[in-house]
Design a protein around this motif. Structure first.
Motif, PDB file in Angstrom:
ATOM      1  N   PRO A 214       0.855  -1.196   0.000  1.00 29.47           N
ATOM      2  CA  PRO A 214       0.000   0.000   0.000  1.00 29.47           C
ATOM      3  C   PRO A 214       0.883   1.235   0.000  1.00 29.47           C
ATOM      4  O   PRO A 214       1.971   1.239   0.578  1.00 29.47           O
ATOM      5  N   GLU A 215       0.425   2.273  -0.671  1.00 25.29           N
ATOM      6  CA  GLU A 215       1.216   3.490  -0.792  1.00 25.29           C
ATOM      7  C   GLU A 215       0.828   4.487   0.289  1.00 25.29           C
ATOM      8  O   GLU A 215      -0.347   4.677   0.575  1.00 25.29           O
ATOM      9  N   GLY A 216       1.824   5.143   0.853  1.00 22.98           N
ATOM     10  CA  GLY A 216       1.586   6.245   1.777  1.00 22.98           C
ATOM     11  C   GLY A 216       1.288   5.827   3.199  1.00 22.98           C
ATOM     12  O   GLY A 216       1.268   4.655   3.542  1.00 22.98           O
ATOM     13  N   PRO A 217       1.045   6.826   4.054  1.00 23.79           N
ATOM     14  CA  PRO A 217       0.787   6.559   5.465  1.00 23.79           C
ATOM     15  C   PRO A 217      -0.546   5.843   5.677  1.00 23.79           C
ATOM     16  O   PRO A 217      -1.558   6.222   5.104  1.00 23.79           O
ATOM     17  N   LEU A 218      -0.524   4.816   6.503  1.00 20.12           N
ATOM     18  CA  LEU A 218      -1.715   4.101   6.930  1.00 20.12           C
ATOM     19  C   LEU A 218      -1.652   3.958   8.441  1.00 20.12           C
ATOM     20  O   LEU A 218      -0.616   4.202   9.052  1.00 20.12           O
ATOM     21  N   GLN A 219      -2.715   3.520   9.062  1.00 15.35           N
ATOM     22  CA  GLN A 219      -2.720   3.380  10.514  1.00 15.35           C
ATOM     23  C   GLN A 219      -1.553   2.519  10.992  1.00 15.35           C
ATOM     24  O   GLN A 219      -0.962   2.788  12.024  1.00 15.35           O
ATOM     25  N   SER A 220      -1.206   1.513  10.214  1.00 16.67           N
ATOM     26  CA  SER A 220      -0.157   0.579  10.627  1.00 16.67           C
ATOM     27  C   SER A 220       1.247   1.185  10.613  1.00 16.67           C
ATOM     28  O   SER A 220       2.144   0.633  11.231  1.00 16.67           O
ATOM     29  N   ASN A 221       1.445   2.311   9.931  1.00 20.56           N
ATOM     30  CA  ASN A 221       2.795   2.860   9.866  1.00 20.56           C
ATOM     31  C   ASN A 221       2.882   4.336  10.255  1.00 20.56           C
ATOM     32  O   ASN A 221       3.786   5.026   9.831  1.00 20.56           O
ATOM     33  N   VAL A 222       1.948   4.796  11.094  1.00 19.58           N
ATOM     34  CA  VAL A 222       2.035   6.160  11.619  1.00 19.58           C
ATOM     35  C   VAL A 222       2.593   6.113  13.037  1.00 19.58           C
ATOM     36  O   VAL A 222       2.664   5.048  13.653  1.00 19.58           O
ATOM     37  N   ALA A 223       2.980   7.255  13.555  1.00 17.27           N
ATOM     38  CA  ALA A 223       3.528   7.348  14.907  1.00 17.27           C
ATOM     39  C   ALA A 223       2.506   6.864  15.937  1.00 17.27           C
ATOM     40  O   ALA A 223       1.294   6.970  15.713  1.00 17.27           O
ATOM     41  N   PRO A 224       2.975   6.348  17.057  1.00 18.76           N
ATOM     42  CA  PRO A 224       2.068   5.808  18.072  1.00 18.76           C
ATOM     43  C   PRO A 224       0.999   6.790  18.572  1.00 18.76           C
ATOM     44  O   PRO A 224      -0.149   6.390  18.779  1.00 18.76           O
ATOM     45  N   ASP A 225       1.347   8.071  18.730  1.00 20.17           N
ATOM     46  CA  ASP A 225       0.345   9.027  19.219  1.00 20.17           C
ATOM     47  C   ASP A 225      -0.776   9.238  18.201  1.00 20.17           C
ATOM     48  O   ASP A 225      -1.944   9.390  18.556  1.00 20.17           O
ATOM     49  N   ILE A 226      -0.438   9.185  16.918  1.00 15.40           N
ATOM     50  CA  ILE A 226      -1.448   9.322  15.870  1.00 15.40           C
ATOM     51  C   ILE A 226      -2.295   8.051  15.794  1.00 15.40           C
ATOM     52  O   ILE A 226      -3.516   8.115  15.649  1.00 15.40           O
ATOM     53  N   ALA A 227      -1.644   6.893  15.936  1.00 15.05           N
ATOM     54  CA  ALA A 227      -2.376   5.618  15.903  1.00 15.05           C
ATOM     55  C   ALA A 227      -3.411   5.551  17.022  1.00 15.05           C
ATOM     56  O   ALA A 227      -4.539   5.095  16.809  1.00 15.05           O
ATOM     57  N   VAL A 228      -3.055   6.039  18.197  1.00 10.89           N
ATOM     58  CA  VAL A 228      -4.001   6.058  19.326  1.00 10.89           C
ATOM     59  C   VAL A 228      -5.183   6.968  19.007  1.00 10.89           C
ATOM     60  O   VAL A 228      -6.340   6.624  19.273  1.00 10.89           O
ATOM     61  N   ALA A 229      -4.900   8.124  18.431  1.00  9.20           N
ATOM     62  CA  ALA A 229      -5.987   9.044  18.065  1.00  9.20           C
ATOM     63  C   ALA A 229      -6.927   8.381  17.064  1.00  9.20           C
ATOM     64  O   ALA A 229      -8.151   8.513  17.164  1.00  9.20           O
ATOM     65  N   PHE A 230      -6.377   7.639  16.109  1.00  8.69           N
ATOM     66  CA  PHE A 230      -7.213   6.940  15.132  1.00  8.69           C
ATOM     67  C   PHE A 230      -8.023   5.821  15.773  1.00  8.69           C
ATOM     68  O   PHE A 230      -9.159   5.572  15.382  1.00  8.69           O
ATOM     69  N   LEU A 231      -7.439   5.133  16.739  1.00 11.71           N
ATOM     70  CA  LEU A 231      -8.184   4.069  17.426  1.00 11.71           C
ATOM     71  C   LEU A 231      -9.424   4.621  18.117  1.00 11.71           C
ATOM     72  O   LEU A 231     -10.449   3.945  18.205  1.00 11.71           O
ATOM     73  N   ASN A 232      -9.332   5.844  18.612  1.00  3.70           N
ATOM     74  CA  ASN A 232     -10.462   6.484  19.291  1.00  3.70           C
ATOM     75  C   ASN A 232     -11.427   7.163  18.331  1.00  3.70           C
ATOM     76  O   ASN A 232     -12.451   7.680  18.767  1.00  3.70           O
ATOM     77  N   ALA A 233     -11.092   7.185  17.044  1.00  4.22           N
ATOM     78  CA  ALA A 233     -11.952   7.840  16.054  1.00  4.22           C
ATOM     79  C   ALA A 233     -11.969   7.008  14.768  1.00  4.22           C
ATOM     80  O   ALA A 233     -11.375   7.392  13.758  1.00  4.22           O
ATOM     81  N   PRO A 234     -12.658   5.864  14.774  1.00  6.00           N
ATOM     82  CA  PRO A 234     -12.642   4.987  13.602  1.00  6.00           C
ATOM     83  C   PRO A 234     -13.208   5.629  12.333  1.00  6.00           C
ATOM     84  O   PRO A 234     -12.769   5.315  11.228  1.00  6.00           O
ATOM     85  N   ASP A 235     -14.150   6.557  12.483  1.00  8.41           N
ATOM     86  CA  ASP A 235     -14.690   7.230  11.298  1.00  8.41           C
ATOM     87  C   ASP A 235     -13.638   8.137  10.662  1.00  8.41           C
ATOM     88  O   ASP A 235     -13.533   8.232   9.440  1.00  8.41           O
ATOM     89  N   ALA A 236     -12.822   8.793  11.486  1.00  6.71           N
ATOM     90  CA  ALA A 236     -11.728   9.627  10.964  1.00  6.71           C
ATOM     91  C   ALA A 236     -10.682   8.746  10.281  1.00  6.71           C
ATOM     92  O   ALA A 236     -10.165   9.100   9.216  1.00  6.71           O
ATOM     93  N   LEU A 237     -10.386   7.594  10.877  1.00  2.91           N
ATOM     94  CA  LEU A 237      -9.423   6.668  10.288  1.00  2.91           C
ATOM     95  C   LEU A 237      -9.907   6.176   8.931  1.00  2.91           C
ATOM     96  O   LEU A 237      -9.140   6.151   7.964  1.00  2.91           O
ATOM     97  N   ALA A 238     -11.170   5.802   8.832  1.00  2.00           N
ATOM     98  CA  ALA A 238     -11.715   5.306   7.565  1.00  2.00           C
ATOM     99  C   ALA A 238     -11.596   6.373   6.477  1.00  2.00           C
ATOM    100  O   ALA A 238     -11.205   6.077   5.342  1.00  2.00           O
ATOM    101  N   PHE A 239     -11.902   7.630   6.817  1.00  2.00           N
ATOM    102  CA  PHE A 239     -11.799   8.709   5.835  1.00  2.00           C
ATOM    103  C   PHE A 239     -10.336   8.944   5.460  1.00  2.00           C
ATOM    104  O   PHE A 239      -9.999   9.106   4.285  1.00  2.00           O
ATOM    105  N   PHE A 240      -9.448   8.940   6.458  1.00  2.00           N
ATOM    106  CA  PHE A 240      -8.017   9.146   6.226  1.00  2.00           C
ATOM    107  C   PHE A 240      -7.470   8.096   5.270  1.00  2.00           C
ATOM    108  O   PHE A 240      -6.784   8.421   4.305  1.00  2.00           O
TER     109      PHE A 240
END
Length: 153
Positions: free
Chosen positions: A85-111
């Motif tokens: 996969p190309e570019g940043p995804l939840q699996s390869n972002v910094a831990p603080d960003i990954a935590v924010a995405f875990l708490n906002a699944p709708d934001a993660l899906a859009f991202f």
């Protein structure tokens, strides 16, 4: 997650020369409306979006004329493929960003549905913060923007 390697036979589908993927990128990488990939076919670099069959049961990668010519590939040929996969995804972002995405699944899906350009811009903006407080504020702002369906700030 990560690179998927496989052998495939180059085929023709709806008049296009393609490689059909033996896996579902939504299951292997993440659920996205459109998958952008990079990788190699017979060690020739490729990148671009995956397409989906009309029934939606398979994904494939279209080989353009330049790719066919430069990599010396033709329909019916067996090829070695490595795709990521190309570019940043939840699996390869910094831990603080990954935590924010875990708490906002709708934001993660859009991202993850955004083209790589927009995902990278969000990451550059957050990574350019010099103070931890600024970084945290930018992460919160990014999550809010993504929840609102904004591609960029």
């Amino acid at each position: 997650m990560g690179t998927q390697t496989f052998e495939a036979t180059v085929t023709v589908m709806n008049g296009k020369v393609v490689i059909v993927l033996p896996f579902d990128p939504n299951q292997v990488w993440s659920i996205k409306e459109r998958h952008h990939i990079n990788g190699t076919i017979n060690e020739h670099a490729v990148r671009g979006p995956l397409a989906r069959t009309e029934r939606g049961d398979q994904y494939y990668f279209v080989l353009g004329p330049a790719c066919l010519r430069d990599a010396k590939i033709e329909a019916g040929q067996q090829v070695s493929v490595a795709l990521s996969p190309e570019g940043p995804l939840q699996s390869n972002v910094a831990p603080d960003i990954a935590v924010a995405f875990l708490n906002a699944p709708d934001a993660l899906a859009f991202f993850e549905a955004l083209p790589t350009y927009y995902r990278k811009n969000y990451m550059r903006w957050i990574d350019s913060a010099k103070r931890p407080e600024t970084r945290a504020a930018r992460i919160a702002e990014m999550i809010a923007l993504l929840k609102d369906g904004k591609r960029e700030r």
